[in-house]
Design a protein around this motif. Sequence first.
Motif, PDB file in Angstrom:
ATOM      1  N   CYS A 315       0.817  -1.165  -0.080  1.00  0.00           N
ATOM      2  CA  CYS A 315       0.030  -0.057  -0.030  1.00  0.00           C
ATOM      3  C   CYS A 315       1.002   1.258  -0.037  1.00  0.00           C
ATOM      4  O   CYS A 315       0.549   2.267  -0.685  1.00  0.00           O
ATOM      5  CB  CYS A 315      -0.778   0.135   1.088  1.00  0.00           C
ATOM      6  N   GLN A 316       1.901   1.165   0.802  1.00  0.00           N
ATOM      7  CA  GLN A 316       2.743   2.451   0.930  1.00  0.00           C
ATOM      8  C   GLN A 316       3.555   2.493  -0.382  1.00  0.00           C
ATOM      9  O   GLN A 316       3.726   3.918  -0.866  1.00  0.00           O
ATOM     10  CB  GLN A 316       3.920   2.160   2.102  1.00  0.00           C
ATOM     11  N   LEU A 317       3.927   1.355  -1.195  1.00  0.00           N
ATOM     12  CA  LEU A 317       4.338   1.741  -2.528  1.00  0.00           C
ATOM     13  C   LEU A 317       3.681   2.498  -3.395  1.00  0.00           C
ATOM     14  O   LEU A 317       3.875   3.147  -4.066  1.00  0.00           O
ATOM     15  CB  LEU A 317       4.835   0.213  -2.982  1.00  0.00           C
ATOM     16  N   GLU A 318       2.344   1.883  -3.686  1.00  0.00           N
ATOM     17  CA  GLU A 318       1.341   2.796  -4.485  1.00  0.00           C
ATOM     18  C   GLU A 318       0.861   3.965  -3.899  1.00  0.00           C
ATOM     19  O   GLU A 318       1.159   5.023  -4.874  1.00  0.00           O
ATOM     20  CB  GLU A 318      -0.130   1.782  -4.356  1.00  0.00           C
ATOM     21  N   ILE A 319       1.102   4.382  -2.756  1.00  0.00           N
ATOM     22  CA  ILE A 319       1.080   5.910  -2.282  1.00  0.00           C
ATOM     23  C   ILE A 319       2.305   6.740  -2.730  1.00  0.00           C
ATOM     24  O   ILE A 319       2.331   7.933  -3.244  1.00  0.00           O
ATOM     25  CB  ILE A 319       0.727   5.765  -0.725  1.00  0.00           C
ATOM     26  N   ASN A 320       3.354   6.035  -2.512  1.00  0.00           N
ATOM     27  CA  ASN A 320       4.761   6.826  -2.900  1.00  0.00           C
ATOM     28  C   ASN A 320       4.669   7.065  -4.400  1.00  0.00           C
ATOM     29  O   ASN A 320       5.165   7.974  -4.772  1.00  0.00           O
ATOM     30  CB  ASN A 320       5.803   5.887  -2.443  1.00  0.00           C
ATOM     31  N   PHE A 321       4.306   6.165  -5.086  1.00  0.00           N
ATOM     32  CA  PHE A 321       4.248   6.085  -6.636  1.00  0.00           C
ATOM     33  C   PHE A 321       3.302   7.163  -6.869  1.00  0.00           C
ATOM     34  O   PHE A 321       3.670   8.106  -7.663  1.00  0.00           O
ATOM     35  CB  PHE A 321       4.002   4.714  -7.279  1.00  0.00           C
ATOM     36  N   ASN A 322       2.285   7.373  -6.598  1.00  0.00           N
ATOM     37  CA  ASN A 322       1.268   8.244  -6.940  1.00  0.00           C
ATOM     38  C   ASN A 322       1.746   9.747  -6.407  1.00  0.00           C
ATOM     39  O   ASN A 322       1.589  10.490  -7.410  1.00  0.00           O
ATOM     40  CB  ASN A 322      -0.165   7.955  -6.238  1.00  0.00           C
ATOM     41  N   THR A 323       2.140   9.715  -5.334  1.00  0.00           N
ATOM     42  CA  THR A 323       2.620  11.122  -4.692  1.00  0.00           C
ATOM     43  C   THR A 323       3.833  11.518  -5.656  1.00  0.00           C
ATOM     44  O   THR A 323       3.899  12.723  -5.849  1.00  0.00           O
ATOM     45  CB  THR A 323       3.264  10.915  -3.360  1.00  0.00           C
ATOM     46  N   LEU A 324       4.615  10.521  -5.750  1.00  0.00           N
ATOM     47  CA  LEU A 324       5.833  10.920  -6.782  1.00  0.00           C
ATOM     48  C   LEU A 324       5.269  11.661  -8.307  1.00  0.00           C
ATOM     49  O   LEU A 324       5.802  12.600  -8.685  1.00  0.00           O
ATOM     50  CB  LEU A 324       6.645   9.679  -6.844  1.00  0.00           C
ATOM     51  N   GLN A 325       4.533  10.776  -8.919  1.00  0.00           N
ATOM     52  CA  GLN A 325       3.832  11.103 -10.044  1.00  0.00           C
ATOM     53  C   GLN A 325       3.140  12.782 -10.183  1.00  0.00           C
ATOM     54  O   GLN A 325       3.223  13.511 -10.977  1.00  0.00           O
ATOM     55  CB  GLN A 325       3.040  10.261 -10.752  1.00  0.00           C
ATOM     56  N   THR A 326       2.406  12.692  -8.942  1.00  0.00           N
ATOM     57  CA  THR A 326       1.778  14.131  -8.891  1.00  0.00           C
ATOM     58  C   THR A 326       2.941  15.153  -8.685  1.00  0.00           C
ATOM     59  O   THR A 326       2.664  16.201  -9.163  1.00  0.00           O
ATOM     60  CB  THR A 326       0.963  13.898  -7.582  1.00  0.00           C
ATOM     61  N   LYS A 327       3.866  14.846  -7.834  1.00  0.00           N
ATOM     62  CA  LYS A 327       4.831  16.088  -7.762  1.00  0.00           C
ATOM     63  C   LYS A 327       5.585  16.440  -8.872  1.00  0.00           C
ATOM     64  O   LYS A 327       6.068  17.436  -9.406  1.00  0.00           O
ATOM     65  CB  LYS A 327       5.851  15.471  -6.486  1.00  0.00           C
ATOM     66  N   LEU A 328       6.100  15.099  -9.641  1.00  0.00           N
ATOM     67  CA  LEU A 328       6.822  15.345 -10.928  1.00  0.00           C
ATOM     68  C   LEU A 328       5.832  16.274 -11.718  1.00  0.00           C
ATOM     69  O   LEU A 328       6.349  16.975 -12.648  1.00  0.00           O
ATOM     70  CB  LEU A 328       7.190  14.227 -11.539  1.00  0.00           C
ATOM     71  N   ARG A 329       4.506  15.994 -12.121  1.00  0.00           N
ATOM     72  CA  ARG A 329       3.640  16.619 -12.719  1.00  0.00           C
ATOM     73  C   ARG A 329       3.513  17.981 -12.420  1.00  0.00           C
ATOM     74  O   ARG A 329       3.444  18.846 -13.211  1.00  0.00           O
ATOM     75  CB  ARG A 329       2.246  15.930 -12.688  1.00  0.00           C
ATOM     76  N   LEU A 330       3.329  18.243 -11.269  1.00  0.00           N
ATOM     77  CA  LEU A 330       3.375  19.837 -10.629  1.00  0.00           C
ATOM     78  C   LEU A 330       4.553  20.377 -10.821  1.00  0.00           C
ATOM     79  O   LEU A 330       4.786  21.653 -11.163  1.00  0.00           O
ATOM     80  CB  LEU A 330       3.117  19.859  -9.358  1.00  0.00           C
TER      81      LEU A 330
END
Length: 969
Positions: A315-330
């Motif tokens: 679960c933490q892996l998926e959360i980190n992945f989504n957070t990272l993609q959002t930060k990269l996109r921003l």
Amino acid sequence: PAAAERHRVKSLSPFPRQTFTAWCNSHLRKAGTQIENIEEDFRNGLKLMLLLEVISGERLPKPDKGKMRFHKIANVNKALDFIASKGVKLVSIGAEEIVDGNVKMTLGMIWTIILRFAIQDISVEETSAKEGLLLWCQRKTAPYRNVNVQNFHISWKDGLALCALIHRHRPDLIDYSKLRKDDPIGNLNTAFEVAEKFLDIPKMLDAEDIVNTPKPDEKAIMTYVSCFYHAFAGAEQAETAANRICKVLAVNQENERLMEEYEKLASELLEWIRRTIPWLENRVAEQTMRAMQQKLEDFRDYRRVHKPPRVQEKCQLEINFNTLQTKLRLSNRPAFMPSEGKMVSDIANAWKGLEQVEKGYEEWLLTEIRRLERLDHLAEKFKQKCNLHEAWTAGKEDLLTQKDYESASLMEIRALMRKHEAFESDLAAHQDRVEQIAAIAQELNELDYHDAATINARCQGICDQWDNLGTLTQKRRDALERVEKLWETIDQLYLEFAKRAAPFNNWMDGATEDLQDMFIVHSIEEIQSLITAHDQFKATLPEADKERMATMGIQNEILKIAQTYGIKLSGINPYTNLSPQDITNKWETVKHLVPLRDQMLQEELARQQANERLRRQFAAQANIIGPWIQTKMEEIGHVSVDISGSLEEQMNNLKQYEQNIINYKSNIDKLEGDHQLIQEALIFDNKHTNYTMEHIRVGWEQLLTTIARTINEVENQILTRDAKGISQEQLNEFRASFNHFDRKRNGMMDPDDFRACLISMGYDLVSAEFACYLYLKSGEVEFARIMTLVDPNNTGVVTFQAFIDFMTRETAETDTAEQVMASFKILASDKVMISCPNALSFPEYNVTLGLHPGALHPSSGPVLLVAERTRHPDFVPLTSHTSQWTSCAESFPQSSTSEPTSLPVPWTTSHSPAPFTERATCKQSPLSTSSLIFTPSYPPLPVPQNPASPSPETCPRGSPPVPVLKCFE
């Protein structure tokens, strides 16, 4: 007694009375008043309304001057209504409790006021409220030795953190180098005295209470520290400007850390799955029940101990992945692509394979345990029947091979014949037993019994012996029939006794065998059936006793006749080996076994009743937990689509749901314990519930994953909102539009629904504008372009996160060049500005270069050079032409008198004839060379009436101005 009562009230309250009282007085003294007892002085509502007017700067409704209870309640309600108007939810706090002097409610209300007016508006970078205040404290105290602020309780016990805050902003008030970590009371009192004397922050805490408390009160510390934040807030402007420039570097470093953390977590999780699957795929059965039960216990340990941490890692892996993609996109960075084989989908597929193997492994374990239980039962039953049969056959072969009839008398011959007939009857009666033995051996072989060779050998010996007995029986009958005709005398009474005793004896043998027969049951109904059968058997005992008395009466008649006629009996019935004593002994045996059988059945009934209680106990909890999990899943779904509140409120609701779920974990553990008791009792079915432990486990894991994902989605929405400047109202509008067109209510829109949503929000999908030349195209092409943005993987649906990302790109605010220039001016303060109006080789531009030497420490990061140029309104340069600003570092002036020369500036042309301003920034380290980064801002392009496609040759550089639409490449 009054002091004892105050101590009791204080010990019952979770809020710091002294701190709250001092905080209130720090504001009330501005109005010329104060309070002494916090739960008494606010009861009439007057000072409470005065406190709110002081801290908010607003006027409240005129208070009621009466002293009746309803006047006090009215005043308190006016104060509570004012607090609620500021967006604060007062949970369970009513005016009656405040008027009645409820200390818990009064302190809770004061804490709510402190949070709203002293802490909530604190904002540091992307954090706010408590987290923002903590980040501010960490930033301010980072350079100081022996200070490590991680929380609002134990991090402040030694007083050094408070002294560091004061010294950071007012180094003239405290000599930090003379402070000692082993003198916490002295440090705290120093901070309190300096703050009260020079910073106008009243003393709100006792040094002895903080030092002597294992964990100081968090609310008290937060309240006191917030006063320092507001006291020093004015000094933050310059630091904020510097943080704006350095934020990009911090974001990049954080993104790199998240990438490395994702790769590490993914590798570890995949390696664990790779090592676990072969263990679960091992289907080599053990030969004993104990060994298989140990395997089951190992599997339970895996489910309880080893797997749950991995579920959290996934679960933490998926959360980190989504957070990272959002930060990269921003950050306008490319999306993160994990190493081959470490995508989220790869991990999900590996996890799915693990769960499939895991489910099959548990089913196999239970099947093998049931098979071994059946085998042990059959093996024991086989041994018992073999023992009974071998005991019956002992000596039979010697008996059948005797030649006693050769020298016997007629009476003896007839007796031998009848005796042999009785034996044959007995032999036929034992045929069923031999068949049962063979059937049990066959079943043991079919179930792959580990000691099948011994079973087969013993069964074969019994069958061979049985065949031999049949052969010998037939030979002896033939011999007796040959000599029977020579003898005529027969004793009818002996014969009748033998005839009646033999079946009765067989009945007693059968009864004895049945009473000793082992049984295995799995339900109360089965044991009740056995008890009923046993009761029916006991009902036949009186009739059997009559038969015994009748048989014994024949023997008594024989003895009477022998006594009457003086016959000397040998004492042995020539027609049977059964004696009256044998009948009596076996009858006593039957009577002895009946109560023993009763006891065994009752014990088994008690065990089945206990098993039934375990079933009902498990079912009662499962029937509550299962619907509870489903309800929570639905509630989380409702929260995720709810637009009635802000994202922070949604986050708070989700956090509360998450805490409730975590608190509910004890019920799952208790159910696991009941499930273990059921498995240890070898209970394999439960008609009282449709929920199995596997259903509950899967539902629980899905619930944990769903709440974590939903929280992460809201966090990403908050991150997107704060980073892009999207207001809460806009987000609510986006959510309302998305929910309206999400017709299937599954959190996704079909392309047709998405098209309708865009049209409803004002998008014109009839024509499209392009930059180099203008022409009309189909709305389908424009919509297809938008779909490539919101659905890059071509899944055919638009998720809410993709919709939010698209809308934020359309509406988000960005940092403008004016903001950057303003920040640089703040940093420059009164330092020298360098003006280079003739530095560039393009005469059509007015250029101003601003360099601020010394504005930043040489080791603190990049230096910024800002160029602004205003284009001549009649000049139209060629398009798509970009220069590089090279040797940026060498061209920097070393003093205020030197000027840089020949600095090429990158530029991009526009087709608009109207004047505009282009701004370019160059981030340059003192020791390296960098290219100029140019980000112009253009006005909208006009739509042409007759688009044309002239050739590039019509626009040579330096030619006279030409129409816009005729100059493009």
